[in-house]
Structure formats: structure tokens, C-alpha cells
Motif scaffolding. Structure first.
Motif, PDB file in Angstrom:
ATOM      1  N   LEU A 172       0.848  -1.188   0.000  1.00 52.48           N
ATOM      2  CA  LEU A 172       0.000   0.000   0.000  1.00 52.48           C
ATOM      3  C   LEU A 172       0.892   1.248   0.000  1.00 52.48           C
ATOM      4  O   LEU A 172       1.783   1.382   0.838  1.00 52.48           O
ATOM      5  N   ILE A 173       0.622   2.128  -0.971  1.00 53.89           N
ATOM      6  CA  ILE A 173       1.407   3.365  -1.066  1.00 53.89           C
ATOM      7  C   ILE A 173       0.451   4.540  -0.866  1.00 53.89           C
ATOM      8  O   ILE A 173      -0.573   4.646  -1.549  1.00 53.89           O
TER       9      ILE A 173
ATOM     10  N   PHE B 288       7.341  12.504  -3.492  1.00 49.97           N
ATOM     11  CA  PHE B 288       6.969  12.550  -2.070  1.00 49.97           C
ATOM     12  C   PHE B 288       5.958  11.436  -1.767  1.00 49.97           C
ATOM     13  O   PHE B 288       4.854  11.421  -2.317  1.00 49.97           O
ATOM     14  N   VAL B 289       6.366  10.518  -0.932  1.00 49.36           N
ATOM     15  CA  VAL B 289       5.466   9.419  -0.518  1.00 49.36           C
ATOM     16  C   VAL B 289       5.304   9.483   1.002  1.00 49.36           C
ATOM     17  O   VAL B 289       6.287   9.507   1.740  1.00 49.36           O
ATOM     18  N   GLU B 290       4.062   9.575   1.410  1.00 48.52           N
ATOM     19  CA  GLU B 290       3.808   9.728   2.853  1.00 48.52           C
ATOM     20  C   GLU B 290       3.999   8.413   3.607  1.00 48.52           C
ATOM     21  O   GLU B 290       4.523   8.375   4.716  1.00 48.52           O
ATOM     22  N   HIS B 291       3.577   7.335   2.974  1.00 51.89           N
ATOM     23  CA  HIS B 291       3.493   6.080   3.721  1.00 51.89           C
ATOM     24  C   HIS B 291       3.576   4.901   2.754  1.00 51.89           C
ATOM     25  O   HIS B 291       3.018   4.966   1.666  1.00 51.89           O
ATOM     26  N   LEU B 292       4.308   3.870   3.169  1.00 51.97           N
ATOM     27  CA  LEU B 292       4.425   2.678   2.319  1.00 51.97           C
ATOM     28  C   LEU B 292       4.452   1.452   3.227  1.00 51.97           C
ATOM     29  O   LEU B 292       5.283   1.372   4.135  1.00 51.97           O
ATOM     30  N   GLU B 293       3.516   0.545   3.041  1.00 52.86           N
ATOM     31  CA  GLU B 293       3.504  -0.638   3.929  1.00 52.86           C
ATOM     32  C   GLU B 293       3.051  -1.904   3.212  1.00 52.86           C
ATOM     33  O   GLU B 293       2.266  -1.847   2.259  1.00 52.86           O
TER      34      GLU B 293
ATOM     35  N   PRO C 167      13.904  -2.313  -2.911  1.00 54.76           N
ATOM     36  CA  PRO C 167      15.039  -1.420  -3.220  1.00 54.76           C
ATOM     37  C   PRO C 167      14.763  -0.530  -4.436  1.00 54.76           C
ATOM     38  O   PRO C 167      15.148   0.640  -4.472  1.00 54.76           O
ATOM     39  N   LYS C 168      14.038  -1.120  -5.399  1.00 54.81           N
ATOM     40  CA  LYS C 168      13.810  -0.366  -6.637  1.00 54.81           C
ATOM     41  C   LYS C 168      12.882   0.830  -6.403  1.00 54.81           C
ATOM     42  O   LYS C 168      13.148   1.935  -6.907  1.00 54.81           O
ATOM     43  N   ILE C 169      11.840   0.621  -5.635  1.00 56.06           N
ATOM     44  CA  ILE C 169      10.888   1.732  -5.428  1.00 56.06           C
ATOM     45  C   ILE C 169      11.550   2.843  -4.604  1.00 56.06           C
ATOM     46  O   ILE C 169      11.324   4.032  -4.839  1.00 56.06           O
TER      47      ILE C 169
ATOM     48  N   THR D 156      -5.826   8.974  -2.333  1.00 53.96           N
ATOM     49  CA  THR D 156      -4.363   9.096  -2.235  1.00 53.96           C
ATOM     50  C   THR D 156      -3.722   7.747  -1.906  1.00 53.96           C
ATOM     51  O   THR D 156      -2.602   7.695  -1.443  1.00 53.96           O
ATOM     52  N   ASP D 157      -4.462   6.670  -2.130  1.00 53.41           N
ATOM     53  CA  ASP D 157      -3.940   5.319  -1.875  1.00 53.41           C
ATOM     54  C   ASP D 157      -3.776   4.540  -3.179  1.00 53.41           C
ATOM     55  O   ASP D 157      -4.620   4.624  -4.077  1.00 53.41           O
TER      56      ASP D 157
END
Lengths: 306, 336
Positions: free
Chosen positions: A228-229, A287-292, A275-277, A261-262
Motif C-alpha cells: 500500500l502506497i 513525495f510518498v507519505e506512507h508505504l507498507e 530497493p527499486k521503489i 491518495t492510496d
């Protein structure tokens, strides 16, 4: 050290474990992984001789564990529950359990030693004032106070914060280096993969896989991972294009709402994806707020494997 | 393949079992450890227990002073009376008072102090001993269920060792708080009253020990059974107390309502069963029950109605049921 062959156990109509086989070698840290309700605790209690199997054979340290006091003296068990007398002090608790098996002076010395091993030196403090991490370490101290050859830990990371987890992992590794064979259960994969020398996957009361963590992880990696980004909409659009260009995703799922925004990225190759992202975000100044990872849901993985 | 095997062998050697060189304790010691340590911790944490024990000792002390003060008056009033009889007539009703709430009994061969001792001790020790027993015993297994500490015990001990240890813990309580004070009371009266043959009053001491141990066993079986049925000390304690107390209130009331006729309902009242068993211990088969002021004579050996064997059998059944519940709960419910 531990051998279970075709073991089954039912509680009324509920089949807890069915035709289960597993092996734990001497000197290893064996991760026992499965979703909640898979039969992990029942299996561990069968190993401890607390529950009699309906079918199959159980062999621990070369002996049948049922009603085997000699074997209990060579094994330590940390249950999943917060099984402590809250009104006692830590040392009092450990030494009182040690005194079940050892003479007084030796029990006092063993309690002191066990508390030192787990890094607990809280004087005069009652257990009810202990943090979750301290309680878990106290439980380990109570389990190793009689110097066991085999230590069984049922969900020892439950409720621990990241620091507590790290300390617990270190403690388990240290105990293993001191020669204690460890069988440790969890329903969270990343808690076990790095510290274990061997892993056993269990689902619906049956062994799914048994082997080195690398082999198990490879098997699990075949499962399409969902990440999830969360980022501003314009940034998400740019990132999506880059991910497709780099072919690191199988597919992308945007939220139903256009202004969402998801974004959910699905990949079969998480090792390459992460690693690539990170590289793409840094190089393109995004700018990415959150990545899980949404694939920590182990039940989904197990459904996929079965 | 052979390389792999060699590597594994070396690995196993490196982590071979470390033989324990220290001294391990035997089964009796393990059971004793559970009992004794539980008692130490209970003493440490409960103020109410200390208060009740203090009250119990105070009552016995008061009885002692009372008996010794009025010894000479009693001897002067009845020249046939001996100090041995005063001891017996004081102590036996006193131990019977442990289980005398509502029901009061007089034996057919009741001595001079039978009424006096019973009535004196009813208000004093009986309620407090039961309260104390329930307060102490109800947490024995219930606390382990609440704290899940039974799992720790099961991982170190066999389950029957755990059960024996818990019963042992109650017996320590029973012997320290019930048997020992009355044995001490015997010796204090023996020394204080003076002028008596020890062998002549030895049966009184035997009676005191046997009866208090019977009370210990019965209380242990019932209180631990309720303790093993729930994870709450409070519920276990309240239920046990209410059941024992209510049965002791209801049964004589029913008998009174039936015109003083004592039916088989008497066999459901554990406290009265214990009280009657004390008379059976003395070999008395005809007893007089005071049912709310109305007296009823009961012959326990005439083949009609309630018999002595029924009293012993019912008591044995209660003890058996209590112990069975504990065993079943520990072996079945707590394993799942």
C-alpha cells in the motif's frame, strides 16, 4: 531432539492438529510459524506432554513426554499468556519456581543467574509494575532457571514494541549459543525468519513446509505481495508510471475515488520491488507519505500455499 | 551425503545434552514446595488472614482464662467433678464449635460443660474458621487459573503433583490454624488445670486431632473443588461459603417446619454431618439435635431413619466428589 509423527488431537468436534509431523534438530532455533488458530499452542503442549495426542507418536529428547518428570526437568516452557503472580517480585517469582526442583541455596543462585541471563535486575519492584518486555523476559528467566536443554517459547513477541522484540531475539540467540535448543512459535513471519536456523509452517493443524528459512521464504515469495502506497494524487500518478516502466509490479489498484491518495502495488518479487521503489522515489524526487506491506497477513499467505 | 552427515554430527556434538550435575529434589519435596511457598506468599499478601488468625487465637486465649478462672468454683459446686472432666467438657465442645452454626447437638452422655462450651465457641470460632478457610482456600487453584500460572507448574511438574501440592497447602493451613491451636489449648488446659493423669485424658487429644483433621479434609475437598471450577477467587469463596452456610441454615429450618422431624435432608448439610461425626467418634449413637429451640432425639444405630453409616457415607461422598472435581478440572479443562 523433537519428533512428531502423524500426531492428531481433537477437542470434541474441533480438530486442533491433524496428522501432523515435524522434526526439530538439536542445537537449532526452530521457528514455528502459523496463523492464529493453526494449532501451534496445542502442538507445543503436546511436545511438553501437557496434552495427550489422540493418535501418532511424540518423541522429545528420545523420550515420550507424557507424565515424564525427567523430561520436564530438561525442558523450559514460556507460554503465550501473561502467567505471572502480579503481587510477587521478579526474583521471588523465579526463585519460587526454581525451588520446585532445586534445593534452596541452589534455587536462589539459579534464579539470580537466570535473571542475569535475561538482563533483569529490578530490585524491590513488584511484577505488576513491570513493562511488557520485562514480563516476557521474566517468563524466560522462569523457564530457564533449571538449566534446560530445550526451550519452548509460545508467541514470545506478543505485545512487545520493536525494541522489546529486538531484545527478545537477542536473548533467544544468546541462549541458543549457550547450547539450548529453541522451538519458538509466532504468527508473524518477519519475527522468525532472521533468527531461525530452521522453520516449520503449520496451517489448519498440519505441517505445510519444513526447512531452512531461505527455502521457506522463497516459497512464500511466490505469493503476490501487496504494498500500500499513500501519497498525494499527482505523486502517485508519476510513481505508477515509473513502476510500470521498470516492470517491478504485476498490477496496480487505485482507490475507487478519483481523488484517493492510496495505491496498491502487486508484485511477485518483493525482494526486487523494495530497493527499486526506494531508488525511484529518491531519483525522481517524489513525495510518498506512507508505504507498507499488506502481505503481513499470514493467513493470506497460508491460503495461497495450501 | 557423507559430508552432510559429518557436518550434522559435529553440530550435534557441539550442542550435545548438558548433563545436570547439581542436586534435584524428589517428588515429595516438589509437592511440599508448592504447598509451603504458596502458604508463605499468602501470608505475605493478605492482611485479612492475619486479622482472622489473631481473632482465633484471642478467642482460644479467652476461653483458657475463663475456664481456669472458674475452675475452683466448678469443683466446689460439684464434688464429683474432676479436672480431667473439666478439660474434656471444655475442649470437646470447643472443637465441635468449629462447625456449629445453626445446629446444636447434645450427646446422650453429655458432660457438664457440653452446653457451655458449645454455646461459648459458636459465637467465637466457627464463623471465623470457615471464613478463614474459604478466604485462604478459594484462591488456591482459582488464582492459578486467573494468572494462567497453572501452565508454568504443569511445565515443571506432573499434574498430580500439582494437585497434591495444592491440597498440601490447605492442610498446612488447616493444621496450623485449626488443629494446632486446639492441641495447644489441650496442653494449656492440661497444665493449667493440673492434677490429672495424662493417659486418662489422652483420648480427648486423639479426638481433637482426628476431628480437626476430618474438618481439614472435608473443607479442603469442598473449597478446592469450587476453586478449580472458576477463575475468580471471589466467586469461588462466596459460592463455597454461601452453600455451606445456607445448607446449615435451611436444613434445620426445614426440620423445624416438619415438626422437628429430621429427614434425609440432614445428609446434605456438610457442617452438621461433621458435627454429628464428632459424636460418632466418641462412640455416641443417640444424639439430641436442637432445631431452632425444638429438641429432636436421633438414634443413629437403631436401623430406622438416619444411621451412623449414612453420616460417614455422606461425608465421604462429599470428600470424594470434591477431590474428583479437582482432579477432573486439572486433567481435563486446564489442558485444553
Amino acid at each position: 531432539m523433537i519428533e512428531l509423527e502423524n500426531v492428531s488431537k481433537s477437542f470434541g468436534d474441533v480438530v486442533a492438529i491433524s496428522n501432523m509431523s515435524m522434526h526439530v534438530k538439536t542445537g537449532t532455533i526452530t521457528g514455528f510459524l502459523g496463523p492464529n488458530g493453526a494449532g501451534k499452542s496445542t502442538t507445543l503442549k503436546v511436545v511438553m506432554g501437557e496434552i495427550f495426542p489422540d493418535l501418532g507418536t511424540v518423541n522429545v529428547l528420545g523420550e515420550n513426554p507424557v507424565n515424564n518428570i525427567k523430561l520436564k526437568q530438561r525442558t523450559g516452557y514460556v507460554s503465550e499468556h501473561d502467567d505471572l503472580y502480579q503481587w510477587m517480585k521478579g526474583k521471588q517469582f523465579v526463585s519460587s519456581l526454581a525451588r520446585l526442583l532445586l534445593p534452596r541455596e541452589e534455587a536462589e543462585r539459579a534464579a539470580k543467574e537466570a535473571l542475569k541471563t535475561v538482563g533483569l535486575a529490578v530490585k524491590g519492584k513488584k511484577i505488576q509494575a513491570y513493562s511488557k518486555g520485562m514480563r516476557q523476559r521474566l517468563k524466560v528467566a522462569a523457564a530457564i532457571v533449571h538449566n534446560p536443554d530445550l526451550l519452548i517459547l509460545d508467541e514470545p513477541f506478543g505485545g512487545l514494541d520493536p525494541l522489546g522484540r529486538r531484545e527478545m531475539k537477542k536473548l533467544v540467540s544468546n541462549l541458543n549459543q549457550d547450547g539450548v535448543t529453541i522451538l519458538i512459535s509466532s504468527h508473524i513471519l518477519y519475527e522468525l525468519d532472521q533468527m531461525s536456523t530452521n522453520m516449520i509452517l503449520i496451517h489448519r493443524g498440519q505441517t505445510l513446509a519444513e526447512g531452512a528459512p531461505s527455502e521457506i521464504l522463497e516459497l512464500i515469495d511466490q505469493f503476490p505481495h501487496q504494498i500500500l502506497i499513500h501519497a498525494p494524487i499527482d505523486q502517485l500518478k508519476n510513481l505508477s508510471k515509473l513502476m510500470i516502466d521498470e516492470s517491478i509490479v504485476n498490477s496496480l489498484k487505485f482507490g475507487a475515488d478519483k481523488s484517493s491518495t492510496d495505491l496498491v502495488a502487486i508484485t511477485n518479487n518483493p525482494k526486487e520491488f523494495y530497493p527499486k521503489i526506494t531508488q525511484l522515489i529518491a531519483e525522481n524526487n517524489l513525495f510518498v507519505e506512507h508505504l507498507e506491506s499488506k502481505t503481513d497477513n499470514i493467513e493470506a499467505i497460508f491460503e495461497f500455499l495450501t | 551425503m557423507s559430508d552432510q552427515s559429518t557436518k550434522n554430527d559435529a553440530y550435534v556434538r557441539k550442542f550435545s545434552f548438558r548433563p545436570f550435575t547439581g542436586l534435584r529434589r524428589g517428588r515429595i519435596f516438589r509437592m511440599w514446595s508448592i504447598s509451603w511457598q504458596w502458604w508463605i506468599h499468602e501470608w505475605d499478601r493478605s492482611r485479612a488472614i492475619k486479622v482472622l488468625i489473631g481473632f482465633q487465637i484471642f478467642i482460644l486465649f479467652l476461653t483458657n482464662i475463663f475456664v481456669l478462672t472458674f475452675k475452683d468454683i466448678q469443683l466446689q459446686a460439684d464434688p464429683t467433678l474432676t479436672t480431667g472432666q473439666i478439660l474434656e467438657d471444655t475442649l470437646i465442645p470447643l472443637v465441635r464449635g468449629i462447625v456449629s452454626f445453626q445446629t446444636r447437638i447434645r450427646g446422650e452422655s453429655a458432660g457438664h460443660g457440653d452446653e457451655f462450651g458449645t454455646s461459648f465457641s459458636i459465637g467465637g470460632t466457627s464463623l471465623f474458621i470457615l471464613l478463614l478457610a474459604v478466604l485462604v482456600g478459594s484462591g488456591l487453584i482459582a488464582d492459578d487459573i486467573t494468572n494462567k500460572t497453572n501452565e508454568i507448574y504443569y511445565s515443571k511438574l506432573e499434574k498430580y503433583e500439582y494437585i497434591m501440592g495444592k491440597f498440601g497447602a490447605f492442610f498446612i493451613f488447616g493444621n496450623v490454624m485449626i488443629t494446632l491451636p486446639y492441641v495447644l489449648e489441650f496442653f494449656l488446659l492440661y497444665i493449667g488445670l493440673g492434677n490429672m493423669d495424662f493417659l486418662a485424658v489422652l483420648p480427648v487429644l486423639v479426638h481433637v486431632i482426628l476431628f480437626t483433621e476430618l474438618v481439614n479434609i472435608t473443607y479442603a475437598a469442598i473449597i478446592l473443588a469450587f476453586s478449580s471450577l472458576t477463575g475468580r477467587r471471589l466467586y469461588a469463596g462466596l459460592t463455597t461459603f454461601m452453600l455451606l452456610f445456607l445448607a446449615n441454615m435451611i436444613v434445620p429450618s426445614l426440620a423445624f417446619a416438619q415438626g422437628g422431624e429430621v429427614g434425609l435432608q440432614l445428609l446434605t448439610d456438610v457442617l452438621t454431618l461433621l458435627l454429628v461425626s464428632s459424636y460418632l467418634l466418641d462412640g455416641e449413637s443417640i444424639i439430641r439435635l436442637d432445631l431452632l429451640g425444638r429438641e429432636h432425639t436421633l438414634n443413629l444405630a437403631n436401623g430406622i431413619g438416619i444411621e451412623g453409616w449414612m453420616i460417614i457415607g455422606s461425608l465421604g461422598l462429599f470428600i470424594f466428589l470434591g477431590i474428583s472435581i479437582v482432579i477432573l478440572q486439572v486433567y481435563r479443562r486446564h489442558s485444553a
